[in-house]
Design an enzyme around this catalytic site. Structure first.
Site, PDB file in Angstrom:
ATOM      1  N   TYR A  74       0.856  -1.184   0.000  1.00 21.05           N
ATOM      2  CA  TYR A  74       0.000   0.000   0.000  1.00 21.05           C
ATOM      3  C   TYR A  74       0.890   1.232   0.000  1.00 21.05           C
ATOM      4  O   TYR A  74       1.564   1.517   0.983  1.00 21.05           O
ATOM      5  CB  TYR A  74      -0.907  -0.013   1.227  1.00 21.05           C
ATOM      6  N   LYS A 103      -1.342  -1.299  -4.168  1.00 21.02           N
ATOM      7  CA  LYS A 103      -2.355  -0.258  -4.228  1.00 21.02           C
ATOM      8  C   LYS A 103      -1.609   1.068  -4.199  1.00 21.02           C
ATOM      9  O   LYS A 103      -0.970   1.411  -3.198  1.00 21.02           O
ATOM     10  CB  LYS A 103      -3.325  -0.343  -3.054  1.00 21.02           C
TER      11      LYS A 103
END
Length: 202
Positions: A74, A103
């Site tokens: 992330y 992400k």
């Protein structure tokens, strides 16, 4: 974590994990996530006290290697103070077998494109900036992960479905209808905006 058991067998479950030190992080990943029946873990780097890129790499490698589940990195530099450049992401994905996705919530569209077009052979890019949802899918992102999906879930699914079926024009028409929601959420306090949207839905 017990709340996951009724849904873990019916829907894929992604658990986000965060800690300020590796000593604490495993408690949030293999023990908790795997025991709860999660299908994947999303790792965010330590926040509050920014760390160097080298320290970030060591943290991610230590935590990810302690997990058998697939891992999604992330990248949210606005919260962590550290940005994952595409070459850095490639290095992690190459060195750590279970790192499968990233992400990217950097709000850097050029970086998103570089990940999609130059590194998709080693890692799937999931764009985490709401305003880029349609264009990222058209460019070949593995998926998008948008906060606004809490407010307009079926509309965003319809956009993704149209793009996935090759109906770019139809997808764009659907996107034009949903984009004002994205635009508003990104120009106001995001979390309160999401909560207000949910409240409006009852």
């Amino acid at each position: 974590m017990d709340l996951l058991h009724p849904i873990a067998s019916a829907r894929p479950v992604l658990l986000a994990a965060a800690a300020i030190a590796f000593a604490a992080a495993p408690a949030f990943t293999p023990k908790a996530a795997e025991a709860a029946g999660a299908d994947m873990v999303m790792l965010v780097t330590p926040y509050y006290e920014p760390i160097t890129l080298e320290e970030t790499a060591k943290y991610l490698k230590d935590v990810a290697s302690s997990v058998e589940l697939p891992v999604m990195l992330y990248n949210i530099p606005g919260a962590t103070g550290v940005n994952f450049a595409p070459d850095f992401v490639r290095e992690l994905a190459t060195d750590i077998p279970n790192v499968r996705y990233i992400k990217d919530s950097s709000a850097n569209y050029e970086q998103n494109l570089e990940l999609i077009h130059h590194h998709s052979d080693v890692i799937g890019t999931i764009v985490g900036w709401d305003a880029y949802a349609y264009s990222s899918l058209v460019e070949g992102a593995a998926a998008v992960m948008a906060g606004a999906a809490n407010v307009v879930p079926s509309e965003l699914v319809a956009v993704a479905k149209a793009v996935g079926e090759g109906d770019l024009a139809g997808g764009f028409e659907l996107w034009r209808k949903v984009y004002p929601v994205m635009d508003h959420l990104l120009t106001t306090a995001f979390i309160p905006g999401i909560k207000a949207g949910l409240k409006l839905q009852g």
